[in-house]
Enzyme design. Sequence first.
Site, mmCIF file in Angstrom:
data_model
loop_
_atom_site.group_PDB
_atom_site.id
_atom_site.type_symbol
_atom_site.label_atom_id
_atom_site.label_comp_id
_atom_site.label_asym_id
_atom_site.label_seq_id
_atom_site.Cartn_x
_atom_site.Cartn_y
_atom_site.Cartn_z
ATOM 1 N N PHE A 34 0.808 -1.230 0.000
ATOM 2 C CA PHE A 34 0.000 0.000 0.000
ATOM 3 C C PHE A 34 0.835 1.271 0.000
ATOM 4 O O PHE A 34 0.330 2.345 -0.323
ATOM 5 C CB PHE A 34 -0.928 0.027 1.239
ATOM 6 C CG PHE A 34 -0.245 0.461 2.509
ATOM 7 C CD1 PHE A 34 -0.077 1.814 2.799
ATOM 8 C CD2 PHE A 34 0.281 -0.467 3.404
ATOM 9 C CE1 PHE A 34 0.580 2.228 3.959
ATOM 10 C CE2 PHE A 34 0.932 -0.061 4.558
ATOM 11 C CZ PHE A 34 1.087 1.286 4.834
ATOM 12 N N GLU A 44 -4.877 -3.929 -2.066
ATOM 13 C CA GLU A 44 -6.330 -3.747 -1.908
ATOM 14 C C GLU A 44 -6.617 -2.473 -1.113
ATOM 15 O O GLU A 44 -7.758 -2.009 -1.084
ATOM 16 C CB GLU A 44 -6.941 -4.968 -1.195
ATOM 17 C CG GLU A 44 -6.556 -5.162 0.264
ATOM 18 C CD GLU A 44 -5.198 -5.844 0.461
ATOM 19 O OE1 GLU A 44 -4.455 -5.993 -0.541
ATOM 20 O OE2 GLU A 44 -4.877 -6.222 1.603
ATOM 21 N N LYS A 45 -5.573 -1.892 -0.519
ATOM 22 C CA LYS A 45 -5.796 -0.673 0.275
ATOM 23 C C LYS A 45 -5.783 0.581 -0.589
ATOM 24 O O LYS A 45 -6.298 1.615 -0.175
ATOM 25 C CB LYS A 45 -4.732 -0.568 1.364
ATOM 26 C CG LYS A 45 -4.802 -1.706 2.379
ATOM 27 C CD LYS A 45 -3.945 -1.411 3.600
ATOM 28 C CE LYS A 45 -4.125 -2.456 4.669
ATOM 29 N NZ LYS A 45 -3.161 -3.551 4.550
ATOM 30 N N SER A 71 5.164 -6.827 3.279
ATOM 31 C CA SER A 71 5.628 -7.162 4.638
ATOM 32 C C SER A 71 6.358 -8.503 4.665
ATOM 33 O O SER A 71 6.259 -9.310 3.742
ATOM 34 C CB SER A 71 4.415 -7.237 5.561
ATOM 35 O OG SER A 71 3.595 -8.318 5.161
ATOM 36 N N CYS A 84 9.587 1.962 3.181
ATOM 37 C CA CYS A 84 10.458 0.828 3.527
ATOM 38 C C CYS A 84 11.883 1.311 3.755
ATOM 39 O O CYS A 84 12.687 0.616 4.359
ATOM 40 C CB CYS A 84 10.431 -0.215 2.426
ATOM 41 S SG CYS A 84 11.114 0.405 0.898
ATOM 42 N N GLU A 97 9.405 -3.795 12.850
ATOM 43 C CA GLU A 97 9.236 -2.635 11.970
ATOM 44 C C GLU A 97 7.953 -1.926 12.418
ATOM 45 O O GLU A 97 6.867 -2.517 12.372
ATOM 46 C CB GLU A 97 9.093 -3.106 10.516
ATOM 47 C CG GLU A 97 8.894 -1.962 9.547
ATOM 48 C CD GLU A 97 8.646 -2.443 8.114
ATOM 49 O OE1 GLU A 97 7.887 -3.413 7.928
ATOM 50 O OE2 GLU A 97 9.203 -1.835 7.186
HETATM 51 P P1 NAD Z 1 1.457 -6.497 3.051
HETATM 52 O O1 NAD Z 1 2.421 -7.626 3.074
HETATM 53 O O2 NAD Z 1 0.409 -6.442 4.069
HETATM 54 O O3 NAD Z 1 0.716 -6.478 1.630
HETATM 55 C C1 NAD Z 1 1.459 -6.569 0.425
HETATM 56 C C2 NAD Z 1 0.674 -7.400 -0.581
HETATM 57 O O4 NAD Z 1 0.611 -8.750 -0.137
HETATM 58 C C3 NAD Z 1 -0.760 -6.915 -0.754
HETATM 59 O O5 NAD Z 1 -1.067 -6.940 -2.112
HETATM 60 C C4 NAD Z 1 -1.580 -7.898 0.058
HETATM 61 O O6 NAD Z 1 -2.851 -8.117 -0.493
HETATM 62 C C5 NAD Z 1 -0.749 -9.168 0.022
HETATM 63 N N1 NAD Z 1 -0.805 -9.933 1.276
HETATM 64 C C6 NAD Z 1 -0.747 -9.438 2.528
HETATM 65 N N2 NAD Z 1 -0.729 -10.437 3.428
HETATM 66 C C7 NAD Z 1 -0.778 -11.589 2.726
HETATM 67 C C8 NAD Z 1 -0.763 -12.967 3.089
HETATM 68 N N3 NAD Z 1 -0.698 -13.339 4.350
HETATM 69 N N4 NAD Z 1 -0.825 -13.870 2.109
HETATM 70 C C9 NAD Z 1 -0.852 -13.497 0.822
HETATM 71 N N5 NAD Z 1 -0.857 -12.212 0.425
HETATM 72 C C10 NAD Z 1 -0.811 -11.265 1.357
HETATM 73 O O7 NAD Z 1 2.332 -5.157 3.034
HETATM 74 P P2 NAD Z 1 1.775 -3.676 3.158
HETATM 75 O O8 NAD Z 1 1.353 -3.452 4.559
HETATM 76 O O9 NAD Z 1 0.860 -3.384 2.062
HETATM 77 O O10 NAD Z 1 3.124 -2.850 2.872
HETATM 78 C C11 NAD Z 1 3.995 -2.433 3.883
HETATM 79 C C12 NAD Z 1 5.190 -3.337 3.975
HETATM 80 O O11 NAD Z 1 5.869 -3.376 2.729
HETATM 81 C C13 NAD Z 1 6.228 -2.862 4.980
HETATM 82 O O12 NAD Z 1 6.721 -3.976 5.675
HETATM 83 C C14 NAD Z 1 7.316 -2.260 4.117
HETATM 84 O O13 NAD Z 1 8.601 -2.254 4.690
HETATM 85 C C15 NAD Z 1 7.259 -3.161 2.941
HETATM 86 N N6 NAD Z 1 7.853 -2.546 1.782
HETATM 87 C C16 NAD Z 1 9.053 -2.990 1.389
HETATM 88 C C17 NAD Z 1 9.684 -2.397 0.315
HETATM 89 C C18 NAD Z 1 11.024 -2.869 -0.125
HETATM 90 O O14 NAD Z 1 11.400 -2.560 -1.240
HETATM 91 N N7 NAD Z 1 11.748 -3.602 0.692
HETATM 92 C C19 NAD Z 1 9.062 -1.347 -0.374
HETATM 93 C C20 NAD Z 1 7.803 -0.931 0.054
HETATM 94 C C21 NAD Z 1 7.197 -1.538 1.138
#
Ligand code: NAD
Length: 520
Positions: free
Chosen positions: A172, A199-200, A249, A304, A404
């Site tokens: 998101f 989805e957010k 994440s 991130c 985090e």
């Molecule tokens: P998230 O993991 O909750 O969601 C990311 C995607 O994964 C979404 O499309 C979601 O629908 C899907 N998802 C979530 N949980 C899932 C599960 N259990 N099973 C299958 N699919 C799932 O992440 P977020 O909260 O949207 O984003 C924030 C996180 O992303 C932070 O931890 C941040 O550090 C990380 N991030 C990392 C980078 C990088 O390049 N390292 C860049 C941006 C964000």
Amino acid sequence: KTISSFISTSPASFSRAFVASASPPTVKLLIDGKLVESKTKSFVELLNPATQEVVSLVPNCTPNEFQAAVDNSQDAFGKWRSTSIMTRSRVMFKLQDLIKENMDELAANIVREQGKTFADAKGDVFRGLEVVEAACGMPTLQMGEHVENVSTGIDTYTIRQPLGVVAGICPFNFPAMIPLWMFPVAVTTGNTMVMKPSEKDPGAAMMLADLALQAGLPPGVLNLVHGTHDVVNMILDEPKIKAISFVGSDQAGKYIYARGTANGKRVQSNMGAKNHAVIMPDANPEATISALTGAAFGAAGQRCMAISAAVFVAGSEHMMEKLVEKAKTLQVNEGMQAGADLGPVITAASKERIGSLVQGGINAGAECILDGRDLVVPGYEKGNFVGPTILKDVTQDMECYKEEIFGPVLVCLKADDLDDAIAKVNANAYGNGTAIFTNSGAAARKFQADIDVGQVGINVPIPVPVPCFSFTGSRGSFLGDTNFYGKSGVNFYTQIKTVTAQWRPSDISSGGRAANLDKV
Ligand code: NAD
């Protein structure tokens, strides 16, 4: 048709649909260049983080709809892969123009769905735009290598071929930049992509897909599906999908990497972070404090690469007080408001989690020297706002240090000297980014050599590489071996093929094929 109307069912403009929240628009799927209304009964309510108004309903797409998207991408692949690379890169030339033209509209959508400030939202688009610009150079980036006469009369060369249908799963926090880390490189190398935005806040990805179609991307080369875990599982188990790019994440990233690779797919998984700034006593105080303030609290800490831990090396602690003073000057407000430095965090649950990690730190012995947990923004009382928060005397065993936090919270630790600071950073599980603030070239050089983190800033707080390089987070922040964008991104989306060829000069002089047949 405006790009706004592309997102919503409403014939009115997106803004009007947004205001008419009594019947929020549903977000469409994009299949074969057409908007498709999902037949699902299951939707995620997308709330404006500053107001809690329902912006739109995001469908959990059905298995049939997902399959239709994948099959269509597979069908589109054959023609697209044989389209000339010059034509493919020309789409990117046009796309970068269209993104610039629609920058404000894209950014306004990000403010509404994600909450960040308008200026920051434009930065989100801009950092993604740079990847589109880099993808314009794909004819050079995708070049193979050639060695003549590996044996007498025999040449060996490599070609980089697209994989087929690839998938992108987005977080998101950068609703424009992360989709743009993925699809421009994936499609310009000749793949077709099925993307699942967060989805957010899927609006920016929908707008970008529309702009890509306007730029000449053929229908089916980029399809968008929506949903949460279920559609991710469909992606992970779909045999036609050859590779998955994931950003998000740890929990999701580890799972997606394990299940995706077990199913024989290439997976690149960028995950969470705890990015440390190391402050040396000789650092320029003004520049350091200004850099730390922006990097820790900007975008409400939901980057991130945000600096979320500051390690003050003995003699530099005096800067902590000034940091508090500077952080107090930041304006927390709804993202379109003039002067806003940071907006709300994404959800009420996220605000609650941030608060409880801060409280956990205090309970474990940290001192809260700036507390933004109870902040209320006049006019936006329902918003998920958290003001800049600073914890000092944090130790490595505390949850607020190990986890985090992903909010505008900076945890401060102390180190005896540079060696101690490096040891502390290296003991942390994550390896996304880090920065040293110093006026000593020798200290900076030692830091660069000994720090076990994939992206290093020297007097640069958020060292995200521009797209002629790659995004190279390491250790707990990354799974896979081929990074996003840059040459590495091209390698991820292509299969190298090595050809060894022999052509005999004698076959020319004796008349080619006919002569060969004579010899048989
Ligand atoms: P998230 O993991 O909750 O969601 C990311 C995607 O994964 C979404 O499309 C979601 O629908 C899907 N998802 C979530 N949980 C899932 C599960 N259990 N099973 C299958 N699919 C799932 O992440 P977020 O909260 O949207 O984003 C924030 C996180 O992303 C932070 O931890 C941040 O550090 C990380 N991030 C990392 C980078 C990088 O390049 N390292 C860049 C941006 C964000």
